[in-house]
Design a protein around this motif. Structure first.
Motif, PDB file in Angstrom:
ATOM      1  N   ARG A  12       0.320  -8.507   0.663  1.00 35.38           N
ATOM      2  CA  ARG A  12      -1.113  -8.231   0.702  1.00 35.38           C
ATOM      3  C   ARG A  12      -1.538  -7.700  -0.652  1.00 35.38           C
ATOM      4  O   ARG A  12      -0.712  -7.223  -1.444  1.00 35.38           O
ATOM      5  CB  ARG A  12      -1.456  -7.258   1.810  1.00 35.38           C
ATOM      6  CG  ARG A  12      -0.885  -5.875   1.628  1.00 35.38           C
ATOM      7  CD  ARG A  12      -1.503  -4.857   2.585  1.00 35.38           C
ATOM      8  NE  ARG A  12      -0.855  -3.577   2.489  1.00 35.38           N
ATOM      9  CZ  ARG A  12      -1.071  -2.675   1.532  1.00 35.38           C
ATOM     10  NH1 ARG A  12      -1.932  -2.925   0.560  1.00 35.38           N
ATOM     11  NH2 ARG A  12      -0.436  -1.518   1.525  1.00 35.38           N
ATOM     12  N   VAL A  13      -2.820  -7.770  -0.911  1.00 39.47           N
ATOM     13  CA  VAL A  13      -3.363  -7.277  -2.168  1.00 39.47           C
ATOM     14  C   VAL A  13      -3.251  -5.746  -2.209  1.00 39.47           C
ATOM     15  O   VAL A  13      -3.554  -5.063  -1.232  1.00 39.47           O
ATOM     16  CB  VAL A  13      -4.834  -7.735  -2.318  1.00 39.47           C
ATOM     17  CG1 VAL A  13      -5.481  -7.112  -3.548  1.00 39.47           C
ATOM     18  CG2 VAL A  13      -4.912  -9.256  -2.381  1.00 39.47           C
ATOM     19  N   MET A  14      -2.817  -5.237  -3.354  1.00 38.36           N
ATOM     20  CA  MET A  14      -2.720  -3.792  -3.567  1.00 38.36           C
ATOM     21  C   MET A  14      -4.127  -3.193  -3.586  1.00 38.36           C
ATOM     22  O   MET A  14      -5.055  -3.789  -4.121  1.00 38.36           O
ATOM     23  CB  MET A  14      -2.020  -3.518  -4.905  1.00 38.36           C
ATOM     24  CG  MET A  14      -1.805  -2.069  -5.204  1.00 38.36           C
ATOM     25  SD  MET A  14      -0.970  -1.890  -6.814  1.00 38.36           S
ATOM     26  CE  MET A  14      -1.061  -0.114  -7.007  1.00 38.36           C
ATOM     27  N   THR A  15      -4.272  -2.020  -3.000  1.00 38.96           N
ATOM     28  CA  THR A  15      -5.553  -1.306  -2.989  1.00 38.96           C
ATOM     29  C   THR A  15      -5.369   0.071  -3.657  1.00 38.96           C
ATOM     30  O   THR A  15      -4.224   0.513  -3.862  1.00 38.96           O
ATOM     31  CB  THR A  15      -6.062  -1.095  -1.547  1.00 38.96           C
ATOM     32  OG1 THR A  15      -5.215  -0.131  -0.905  1.00 38.96           O
ATOM     33  CG2 THR A  15      -6.084  -2.398  -0.762  1.00 38.96           C
ATOM     34  N   PRO A  16      -6.466   0.756  -3.931  1.00 36.80           N
ATOM     35  CA  PRO A  16      -6.337   2.114  -4.483  1.00 36.80           C
ATOM     36  C   PRO A  16      -5.504   3.044  -3.594  1.00 36.80           C
ATOM     37  O   PRO A  16      -4.869   3.973  -4.102  1.00 36.80           O
ATOM     38  CB  PRO A  16      -7.789   2.594  -4.595  1.00 36.80           C
ATOM     39  CG  PRO A  16      -8.577   1.334  -4.777  1.00 36.80           C
ATOM     40  CD  PRO A  16      -7.875   0.314  -3.907  1.00 36.80           C
ATOM     41  N   ASN A  17      -5.467   2.794  -2.300  1.00 45.02           N
ATOM     42  CA  ASN A  17      -4.666   3.622  -1.388  1.00 45.02           C
ATOM     43  C   ASN A  17      -3.170   3.506  -1.647  1.00 45.02           C
ATOM     44  O   ASN A  17      -2.400   4.342  -1.188  1.00 45.02           O
ATOM     45  CB  ASN A  17      -4.958   3.258   0.066  1.00 45.02           C
ATOM     46  CG  ASN A  17      -6.364   3.627   0.482  1.00 45.02           C
ATOM     47  OD1 ASN A  17      -6.984   4.513  -0.115  1.00 45.02           O
ATOM     48  ND2 ASN A  17      -6.880   2.951   1.491  1.00 45.02           N
ATOM     49  N   ASP A  18      -2.753   2.455  -2.367  1.00 45.33           N
ATOM     50  CA  ASP A  18      -1.332   2.234  -2.655  1.00 45.33           C
ATOM     51  C   ASP A  18      -0.880   2.892  -3.953  1.00 45.33           C
ATOM     52  O   ASP A  18       0.318   2.884  -4.268  1.00 45.33           O
ATOM     53  CB  ASP A  18      -1.051   0.730  -2.752  1.00 45.33           C
ATOM     54  CG  ASP A  18      -1.338  -0.008  -1.460  1.00 45.33           C
ATOM     55  OD1 ASP A  18      -0.870   0.447  -0.399  1.00 45.33           O
ATOM     56  OD2 ASP A  18      -2.034  -1.051  -1.519  1.00 45.33           O
ATOM     57  N   LEU A  19      -1.817   3.429  -4.723  1.00 48.69           N
ATOM     58  CA  LEU A  19      -1.490   3.936  -6.056  1.00 48.69           C
ATOM     59  C   LEU A  19      -0.381   4.989  -6.043  1.00 48.69           C
ATOM     60  O   LEU A  19       0.536   4.919  -6.864  1.00 48.69           O
ATOM     61  CB  LEU A  19      -2.733   4.497  -6.743  1.00 48.69           C
ATOM     62  CG  LEU A  19      -3.677   3.452  -7.324  1.00 48.69           C
ATOM     63  CD1 LEU A  19      -4.993   4.102  -7.750  1.00 48.69           C
ATOM     64  CD2 LEU A  19      -3.036   2.726  -8.482  1.00 48.69           C
TER      65      LEU A  19
END
Length: 173
Positions: A12-19
């Protein structure tokens, strides 16, 4: 059927929540020592990288999940519109044995089927025997050696270049 055959694998596409998770993995000593940039990345640097990369339509920052839990990161950077891309990746340091192989297969499926790429290219520092073996086990061909290409502050190291064409890729079932 083993438990690993029941795993649900996804990209899945990385989001700011994954930082935070990705920064923690990237800064882990067992991962950092094989990167071109080996210093500990700050949160400010990490956010700036993410902001730049997410504005670039040729970069695909992806999270690899096993049963809905993030276990790795993949960066697929396309070369304009040529159908050729470079990839980079790492798994969570605490991930179970075999997670890397699953990440590789899932990322290549994404690259060839979702992105429609013709070729995926990879590089490994010559002392990173696990990455070299990983690429070969996925079907990559060694395409060259860049002698003394990388300087780590003390020594120069060769970089091994790999490539895999979509027509060569054999997904493992």
């Amino acid at each position: 059927m083993s438990d690993s055959q029941l795993d649900i694998l996804a990209m899945r596409v990385m989001t700011p929540n994954d930082l935070d998770a990705v920064l923690g993995w990237r800064n882990h000593p067992d991962i950092r020592r094989y990167m071109y940039t080996q210093h500990e990345i700050t949160l400010i640097e990490h956010r700036a990288w993410f902001d730049r990369a997410t504005q670039d339509p040729h970069k695909n920052l992806l999270m690899f999940e096993v049963n809905g839990i993030a276990k790795g990161f993949v960066n697929i950077s396309e070369k304009a519109t040529s159908g050729v891309a470079d990839w980079g990746f790492y798994i969570a340091p605490e991930a179970a044995k075999g997670t890397g192989r699953k990440l590789g297969q899932t990322a290549l499926y994404y690259a060839f089927h979702t992105l429609g790429l013709h070729k995926v290219c990879g590089q490994a520092l010559a002392f990173n025997e696990r990455s070299i073996k990983f690429h070969r086990n996925l079907g990559f061909q060694q395409e060259g050696v860049l002698r003394d290409q990388y300087y780590d502050g003390k020594n120069y190291h060769a970089v091994i270049c790999f490539g895999l064409l979509s027509t060569e890729w054999q997904p493992k079932t």
